[in-house]
Scaffold this active site. Structure first.
Site, PDB file in Angstrom:
ATOM      1  N   ASP A 127    -102.105 -76.455  -3.459  1.00  0.00           N
ATOM      2  CA  ASP A 127    -101.510 -76.186  -2.156  1.00  0.00           C
ATOM      3  C   ASP A 127    -102.535 -76.520  -1.076  1.00  0.00           C
ATOM      4  OD1 ASP A 127    -103.155 -74.050  -2.746  1.00  0.00           O
ATOM      5  OD2 ASP A 127    -101.733 -72.504  -2.163  1.00  0.00           O
ATOM      6  N   PHE A 181    -106.156 -82.805  -0.873  1.00  0.00           N
ATOM      7  CA  PHE A 181    -107.616 -82.929  -0.920  1.00  0.00           C
ATOM      8  C   PHE A 181    -108.254 -83.460   0.361  1.00  0.00           C
ATOM      9  CE2 PHE A 181    -106.273 -83.222  -5.408  1.00  0.00           C
ATOM     10  CZ  PHE A 181    -106.962 -82.131  -5.907  1.00  0.00           C
TER      11      PHE A 181
END
Length: 215
Positions: A60, A73
């Site tokens: 998440d 990321f």
């Protein structure tokens, strides 16, 4: 979002589960601090569907202020690079040589056809995993199924339990599936380091006649 995604997304937005998710999100954004901001929730879908070559699945969004930008990321250029991404860069350096990113932004990967998709697309500030179980997992399951069924020869990179749970959705007879532990400092030494996913991805892309990713 890119035009190529609109038919698929519209079909999902019209389903009962997504209407319930939308109601939940409306209340959350009205009463709490939620990341990313609304305009960035679907940032991953700015990638042209017909140009997707690689799918990287995260968990998440980052739950600290200013970090989440709708891409798994990735963080905006002026944000500190998070520990998981530091480990991703370290693996790139060890696998194929110095990574090309001067910051924590992965938008240059996105421009090359890398779909940076979290399994859950929103989160409450400072509460990791707080929006799990409200419908996002259904949505991203449908995204993965759609990609597997409609696109040829993709690379699916699955890091961590949440991402690896999506493996049964992917047709391994036509797509390359790469999986390992998550790059988090808590698990990177359990098999993320040394997975060679970046060189394996590029070798696969070259074998099918596509440009490799400049990582």
């Amino acid at each position: 979002m890119h035009e190529s995604w609109k038919p698929f997304l519209k079909s999902e937005f019209d389903k009962p589960y997504f209407k319930e998710l939308s109601e939940f999100l409306h209340a959350e954004y009205e009463t709490k601090t939620i990341f990313p901001k609304k305009s960035l929730v679907f940032s991953a879908f700015a990638t042209n569907l017909n140009e997707v070559k690689v799918v990287i699945l995260g968990q998440d969004p980052y739950h600290t202020p200013g970090a989440a930008e709708g891409l798994a990321f990735s963080v905006p250029p002026r944000q500190p690079i998070p520990p998981s991404l530091i480990n991703i860069y370290k693996e790139i350096d060890d696998d194929i040589g110095k990574h090309a990113n001067p910051t924590g932004s992965l938008r240059n990967w996105q421009k090359q056809g890398v779909l940076l998709l979290n399994t859950v697309l929103t989160v409450e500030a400072h509460k990791a995993g707080s929006h799990r179980g409200h419908g996002w997992e259904i949505f991203t399951t449908e995204v993965i199924k759609y990609l597997s069924e409609t696109r040829p020869h993709l690379v699916f990179i699955l890091w961590g339990r949440d991402a690896r749970n999506k493996k049964p959705l992917i047709d391994g007879s036509k797509h390359l599936i790469l999986e390992s532990p998550h790059p988090s400092p808590l698990s990177a030494h359990a098999g993320f380091f040394g997975n060679h996913h970046f060189s394996k991805t590029n070798n696969f892309l070259k074998q099918i006649g596509l440009e490799p990713i400049v990582w």
